[in-house]
Design an enzyme around this catalytic site. Structure first.
Site, PDB file in Angstrom:
ATOM      1  N   CYS A  43       0.847  -1.196   0.000  1.00  0.00           N
ATOM      2  CA  CYS A  43       0.000   0.000   0.000  1.00  0.00           C
ATOM      3  C   CYS A  43       0.887   1.253   0.000  1.00  0.00           C
ATOM      4  O   CYS A  43       1.508   1.558   1.020  1.00  0.00           O
ATOM      5  CB  CYS A  43      -0.884  -0.051   1.251  1.00  0.00           C
ATOM      6  N   CYS A  46       0.360   3.707   2.791  1.00  0.00           N
ATOM      7  CA  CYS A  46       0.854   3.221   4.089  1.00  0.00           C
ATOM      8  C   CYS A  46       2.348   3.513   4.226  1.00  0.00           C
ATOM      9  O   CYS A  46       2.818   3.897   5.298  1.00  0.00           O
ATOM     10  CB  CYS A  46       0.605   1.723   4.230  1.00  0.00           C
TER      11      CYS A  46
END
Length: 123
Positions: A43, A46
């Site tokens: 991600c 993230c």
């Protein structure tokens, strides 16, 4: 020694166990896509948010708990029936939340150090 406890878990069951073992404590949870062997999450948001969130952890309340939870592989996360989405009502990663309250920062909100600090410092 840190003034808070950090717990690292992977998956919904481990998250629930970590929470139940710390009932009554002020719990903050950070949800991220799984990391690969090199320590990089699938991600991209993230990857961007983690150093910002970690940079504000000195503001966590005394005696609180910070749970770092990897939500799983991308395919599992994208499944709308996964336990994180169904039970915890997560809509995206990264998500930072104060457990048991409506306080939640989702995706790009986790890029803002001032918002993260506010979550850690406000009652």
């Amino acid at each position: 020694m840190a003034h808070y406890e950090e717990v690292n878990v992977r998956g919904y069951d481990e998250f629930c166990q970590a929470v139940s073992e710390r009932k009554g404590k002020d719990i903050f949870a950070y949800f991220s896509g799984d990391k690969d062997a090199s320590g990089k999450s699938w991600c991209p948001d993230c990857v961007t948010a983690e150093p910002i969130v970690r940079g504000q952890m000195s503001h966590l309340p005394e005696g609180s708990v910070f749970i770092y939870c990897q939500v799983g592989e991308r395919a599992y996360w994208k499944d709308s029936t996964n336990a994180f989405k169904k039970t915890l009502k997560l809509s995206g990663v990264p998500t930072l939340l104060r457990y048991g309250t409506p306080q939640k920062l989702v995706e790009e909100e986790c890029f803002k150090a001032d918002l993260v600090r506010m979550m850690f410092t406000e009652d």
